[in-house]
Design a protein around this motif. Sequence first.
Motif, PDB file in Angstrom:
ATOM      1  N   ILE A   1       0.836  -1.204   0.000  1.00 16.46           N
ATOM      2  CA  ILE A   1       0.000   0.000   0.000  1.00 16.46           C
ATOM      3  C   ILE A   1       0.867   1.249   0.000  1.00 16.46           C
ATOM      4  O   ILE A   1       1.881   1.322   0.697  1.00 16.46           O
ATOM      5  N   GLY A   2       0.455   2.263  -0.773  1.00 13.76           N
ATOM      6  CA  GLY A   2       1.174   3.529  -0.814  1.00 13.76           C
ATOM      7  C   GLY A   2       1.044   4.314   0.480  1.00 13.76           C
ATOM      8  O   GLY A   2       0.156   4.061   1.302  1.00 13.76           O
ATOM      9  N   ASP A   3       1.923   5.296   0.649  1.00 14.53           N
ATOM     10  CA  ASP A   3       1.956   6.088   1.879  1.00 14.53           C
ATOM     11  C   ASP A   3       0.747   6.997   2.043  1.00 14.53           C
ATOM     12  O   ASP A   3       0.545   7.561   3.119  1.00 14.53           O
ATOM     13  N   ASP A   4      -0.065   7.158   0.998  1.00 16.42           N
ATOM     14  CA  ASP A   4      -1.214   8.049   1.094  1.00 16.42           C
ATOM     15  C   ASP A   4      -2.396   7.407   1.817  1.00 16.42           C
ATOM     16  O   ASP A   4      -3.384   8.072   2.104  1.00 16.42           O
ATOM     17  N   ARG A   5      -2.321   6.087   2.127  1.00 16.61           N
ATOM     18  CA  ARG A   5      -3.451   5.368   2.713  1.00 16.61           C
ATOM     19  C   ARG A   5      -3.099   4.815   4.079  1.00 16.61           C
ATOM     20  O   ARG A   5      -1.959   4.412   4.327  1.00 16.61           O
ATOM     21  N   GLU A   6      -4.119   4.781   4.955  1.00 20.40           N
ATOM     22  CA  GLU A   6      -3.946   4.294   6.329  1.00 20.40           C
ATOM     23  C   GLU A   6      -4.748   3.010   6.521  1.00 20.40           C
ATOM     24  O   GLU A   6      -5.897   2.901   6.061  1.00 20.40           O
ATOM     25  N   LEU A   7      -4.163   2.062   7.209  1.00 18.64           N
ATOM     26  CA  LEU A   7      -4.886   0.855   7.609  1.00 18.64           C
ATOM     27  C   LEU A   7      -5.983   1.235   8.592  1.00 18.64           C
ATOM     28  O   LEU A   7      -5.714   1.877   9.608  1.00 18.64           O
ATOM     29  N   HIS A   8      -7.235   0.839   8.294  1.00 11.83           N
ATOM     30  CA  HIS A   8      -8.309   1.164   9.239  1.00 11.83           C
ATOM     31  C   HIS A   8      -9.067  -0.059   9.750  1.00 11.83           C
ATOM     32  O   HIS A   8      -9.785   0.044  10.755  1.00 11.83           O
ATOM     33  N   SER A   9      -8.911  -1.249   9.111  1.00  9.15           N
ATOM     34  CA  SER A   9      -9.593  -2.410   9.674  1.00  9.15           C
ATOM     35  C   SER A   9      -8.946  -3.702   9.217  1.00  9.15           C
ATOM     36  O   SER A   9      -8.365  -3.780   8.127  1.00  9.15           O
ATOM     37  N   LEU A  10      -9.076  -4.722  10.080  1.00  9.62           N
ATOM     38  CA  LEU A  10      -8.642  -6.086   9.803  1.00  9.62           C
ATOM     39  C   LEU A  10      -9.758  -7.030  10.211  1.00  9.62           C
ATOM     40  O   LEU A  10     -10.350  -6.856  11.283  1.00  9.62           O
TER      41      LEU A  10
ATOM     42  N   MET B   1     -10.421  -5.899  14.013  1.00 12.81           N
ATOM     43  CA  MET B   1      -9.788  -4.743  14.643  1.00 12.81           C
ATOM     44  C   MET B   1      -9.975  -3.523  13.767  1.00 12.81           C
ATOM     45  O   MET B   1      -9.845  -3.592  12.542  1.00 12.81           O
ATOM     46  N   TRP B   2     -10.293  -2.404  14.416  1.00 17.15           N
ATOM     47  CA  TRP B   2     -10.486  -1.124  13.726  1.00 17.15           C
ATOM     48  C   TRP B   2      -9.548  -0.102  14.334  1.00 17.15           C
ATOM     49  O   TRP B   2      -9.463   0.037  15.562  1.00 17.15           O
TER      50      TRP B   2
END
Length: 308
Positions: free
Chosen positions: A67-76, A256-257
């Motif tokens: 994933i590029g640096d412009d996006r954040e992990l928000h859920s698994l 997880m969120w």
Amino acid sequence: MNPDAAGGLDRTHREDASRFLAAIALEETEAEIFDRAFLVTPQHVPWPRAYGGDSVAQAAAAALATIGDDRELHSLHSSFLRPVEVGLPVRYEVELLRDGRGYSTRHVRGYQHGKPVFMTTASFQVPEDGPEYQPAAPAAPLPESLPSSAEALAGQRGSDAVDYWSSGRSFDMRHTAGPLYTGSVDAEVAGSRATGDAETDGVWVRSFAALPDDRRTHQLALAYVCDYTILEPSLRALGAHWSSPGLVTASLDHSMWFHRPARVDDWLLYAQESAGVQSGRALNLGRFYTATGELVATVMQEGMIRGV
């Protein structure tokens, strides 16, 4: 020889973050099933199967690597499929399902001995502004007023399990209601706690050493540490502890969120409660708060509990 390299417990009782950092150290390899693949080795624990947080954090790390640096992990959203053998590499295959303007999705499967052992779907978002709400953080004693795991277990050192709980997990964990490692640590657990009310636990968590100044590493630290104590509210409700004779536990599924960035080398309160126990399964809810009361992440996990 380094005891960890030999597959054994580090008898120096080190208090640093090296075990966590080793657990998320990916090696990219040629993909066989999906788009990209990574190898990583589960860390030593004093029982036959690997710690579940290894799988959660490793799969998340594999997804983040695409994933590029412009996006954040928000859920698994994850499932534990088979026990993972300690010390042998797990191969994480990542499928690039979607890259939209605002969101991306990855599917990750972990394989060991040619069989799937873990899978997760990870979602990523381009951060945006919007209204905010969060449940308030529960009242809790300050972490400095509570004993560390090593202090709570003082006088019981000598077994692999006690040494591991004391200082072998990369994180300082301090229970607000008394730890459940052994019956002698928390005598109250011997009595029935199943009153019909939600059973709650609080654990202050902080890495033993400073972590890299990287937001993704701290997200992975949250994913890694969240599995250690999430079953404890249900154990407490059943009058059990981790050393109860005949007790068998296993993580089954996990969601997880991630709500806000936070440093896991600062104190975080992990507020947990049991949502019920039935059919040998326990469902538990956990929320991570900063010391100033900001909600950082939410966890839901179902686990197997047998023998109590």
